[in-house]
Design a protein around this motif. Structure first.
Motif, PDB file in Angstrom:
ATOM      1  N   GLN A 168      -1.871  17.413  18.485  1.00 44.88           N
ATOM      2  CA  GLN A 168      -2.691  18.617  18.563  1.00 44.88           C
ATOM      3  C   GLN A 168      -2.285  19.459  19.770  1.00 44.88           C
ATOM      4  O   GLN A 168      -3.060  20.268  20.270  1.00 44.88           O
ATOM      5  N   VAL A 169      -1.068  19.249  20.261  1.00 40.67           N
ATOM      6  CA  VAL A 169      -0.608  19.954  21.457  1.00 40.67           C
ATOM      7  C   VAL A 169      -0.614  21.462  21.231  1.00 40.67           C
ATOM      8  O   VAL A 169      -0.989  22.222  22.125  1.00 40.67           O
ATOM      9  N   ASP A 170      -0.221  21.915  20.056  1.00 42.02           N
ATOM     10  CA  ASP A 170      -0.166  23.346  19.767  1.00 42.02           C
ATOM     11  C   ASP A 170      -1.417  23.850  19.069  1.00 42.02           C
ATOM     12  O   ASP A 170      -1.810  25.008  19.253  1.00 42.02           O
ATOM     13  N   MET A 171      -2.006  23.017  18.223  1.00 42.95           N
ATOM     14  CA  MET A 171      -3.180  23.459  17.471  1.00 42.95           C
ATOM     15  C   MET A 171      -3.881  22.248  16.860  1.00 42.95           C
ATOM     16  O   MET A 171      -3.284  21.183  16.690  1.00 42.95           O
ATOM     17  N   PRO A 230      -5.540  25.628  24.042  1.00 44.39           N
ATOM     18  CA  PRO A 230      -5.916  26.553  25.117  1.00 44.39           C
ATOM     19  C   PRO A 230      -4.722  27.222  25.784  1.00 44.39           C
ATOM     20  O   PRO A 230      -4.857  28.333  26.307  1.00 44.39           O
ATOM     21  N   LEU A 231      -3.544  26.579  25.762  1.00 48.71           N
ATOM     22  CA  LEU A 231      -2.351  27.241  26.293  1.00 48.71           C
ATOM     23  C   LEU A 231      -2.115  28.549  25.549  1.00 48.71           C
ATOM     24  O   LEU A 231      -1.942  29.602  26.162  1.00 48.71           O
ATOM     25  N   ALA A 300      -4.391  28.448  34.902  1.00 46.35           N
ATOM     26  CA  ALA A 300      -4.733  27.786  33.643  1.00 46.35           C
ATOM     27  C   ALA A 300      -3.525  27.634  32.739  1.00 46.35           C
ATOM     28  O   ALA A 300      -3.386  26.617  32.043  1.00 46.35           O
ATOM     29  N   ASP A 301      -2.653  28.616  32.730  1.00 46.33           N
ATOM     30  CA  ASP A 301      -1.442  28.545  31.917  1.00 46.33           C
ATOM     31  C   ASP A 301      -0.625  27.319  32.308  1.00 46.33           C
ATOM     32  O   ASP A 301      -0.182  26.541  31.454  1.00 46.33           O
ATOM     33  N   SER A 302      -0.449  27.111  33.600  1.00 45.35           N
ATOM     34  CA  SER A 302       0.320  25.958  34.078  1.00 45.35           C
ATOM     35  C   SER A 302      -0.376  24.645  33.748  1.00 45.35           C
ATOM     36  O   SER A 302       0.276  23.654  33.384  1.00 45.35           O
ATOM     37  N   VAL A 303      -1.697  24.621  33.871  1.00 48.35           N
ATOM     38  CA  VAL A 303      -2.457  23.394  33.595  1.00 48.35           C
ATOM     39  C   VAL A 303      -2.393  23.038  32.117  1.00 48.35           C
ATOM     40  O   VAL A 303      -2.061  21.907  31.745  1.00 48.35           O
ATOM     41  N   PHE A 304      -2.706  23.994  31.257  1.00 53.83           N
ATOM     42  CA  PHE A 304      -2.773  23.696  29.822  1.00 53.83           C
ATOM     43  C   PHE A 304      -1.391  23.434  29.232  1.00 53.83           C
ATOM     44  O   PHE A 304      -1.263  22.656  28.285  1.00 53.83           O
TER      45      PHE A 304
END
Length: 401
Positions: A168-171, A230-231, A300-304
């Protein structure tokens, strides 16, 4: 450009990470494993979805013996992709007609690092660019696959065995589970939702304040298709870019006056790194006190995405530390436990600021395991089956209920 590739970590990277960070991957002796793993193995796809639409399957990836990208037909025969173009050109039709509802189909999968895609109702639209295959990227509203219900599993089959995951990394989309039958006849499975897990996930996400409901994508007729990770939510503006700022700021403040201890190798408990924030950056030192790597405060971009300011190269220092930090930020365990990784699921997602998508995904899994973000394998939380001498692989299409 309407066609963009997705940056999901390939299955080979998942294998390497899990091995590095204490995942339950067992590599047999190369000579024994090579003899035990044939060039192809059987994959049985069972359609328990209850859906009436036709199903289409695709086995796409990199042939490990040659490094060529291509696809495999139902017999496991490899076909290299032809040259692409700019703009991307249609790829050859690699679809395998899948099983009808209530039926099963067995195909052969070769030694690949790749993906098993499946779609309902319509074939997927794959294109070839000059750099290779362009995979569906439904975070882009212009992607031709945006209104198709589909999903995929990632796998690596090589001389050391099979690694097959539910991701589920992408969706989060059409549900499925994966399995492997071992040489002793036992079968391991993962990825199955709890009863009511599909609707439970979407209910949880829609009830979460702070923009999380914006991740849900529906068709014009109201059919729920998926929730973006969330990314992609941050990248597309569906989720506020500052959604993790409060937690990150509190972490940075805490470790200005205390030390974060990272023990990234499960089999090397004496190898530790020590993080302290100074001058706005987190410096990590080794046991001698030498600074070995430094992190800017992540967004958040870096975290997700577990990238950019939390980049994780395939090395023995920064990569392992970064993966541990990434897991700690997504699971919001960095404030409650100064010794990382925290591998106790009951500690995860307890802060008001956390990866609510990952919390909802794990909360609806029958065994609690999932790949809800890139390094969800830290602490063995991933939905992965592995065997050094696989006899049979399984992919079951589950109901959306």
């Amino acid at each position: 450009m309407p066609y963009i590739s997705t940056p999901t970590r390939p299955a080979a990277a998942l294998v390497a990470t899990a091995a590095l960070l204490g995942g339950a991957l067992a590599f047999g002796a190369p000579d024994r494993a090579a003899a035990a793993v044939p060039d192809t193995i059987a994959l049985t796809v069972t359609n328990n979805s209850g859906r009436a639409e036709p199903v289409y399957l695709y086995d796409l990836g990199t042939q490990l013996s040659s490094g060529q990208q291509g696809w495999a037909d139902a017999s496991g025969t490899f076909h290299a992709w032809p040259a692409g173009g700019n703009p991307p050109v249609p790829a050859p039709d690699a679809a395998i007609t899948g099983p009808a509802a209530g039926q099963s189909l067995t195909i052969r999968i070769p030694k690949f690092s790749g993906r098993i895609y499946f779609s309902y109702g319509r074939k997927l639209d794959f294109r070839l660019a000059t750099g290779g295959l362009v995979q569906p990227a439904v975070q882009n509203p212009s992607d031709p696959n945006r209104d198709i219900l589909f999903n995929w599993s990632e796998y690596t089959l090589n001389d050391s065995g099979l690694w097959l995951n539910s991701t589920q990394v992408d969706m989060f989309s059409a549900p499925y589970s994966v399995g492997v039958r071992r040489s002793d006849g036992t079968v391991s499975t993962t990825g199955r939702l709890k009863s009511g897990g599909w609707s439970g996930f979407f209910s949880a996400l829609r009830a979460q304040s702070g923009g999380w409901s914006g991740l849900v994508q529906t068709r014009s007729d109201g059919t729920v298709l998926r929730a973006l990770s969330p990314l992609y939510g941050v990248e597309t503006g569906a989720l506020p870019a500052n959604v993790m700022d409060d937690y990150v700021n509190r972490v940075w403040q805490k470790y200005t006056t205390s030390t974060l201890t990272v023990t990234p190798f499960a089999d090397q408990p004496a190898k530790k790194f020590y993080g302290r924030v100074s001058g706005g950056v987190m410096n990590f030192t080794d046991s001698s006190g030498a600074v070995v790597t430094t992190f800017q405060k992540p967004d958040a971009d870096s975290v997700f995405g577990c990238h950019k300011l939390l980049d994780a190269p395939n090395d023995d220092v920064r990569g392992p530390i970064s993966r541990t930090l990434c897991a700690g930020f997504n699971r919001s365990t960095l404030l409650t436990d100064p010794n990382q990784p925290d591998t106790t699921p009951g500690d995860f997602y307890q802060d008001a600021v956390t990866n609510q998508y990952a919390r909802a995904v794990h909360g609806q899994m029958a065994d609690g395991k999932a790949y809800a973000f890139a390094f969800d394998d830290v602490g063995n939380q991933e939905s992965l089956v592995n065997d050094g001498a696989p006899q049979q692989a399984y992919l079951t299409l589950d109901p959306m209920s």
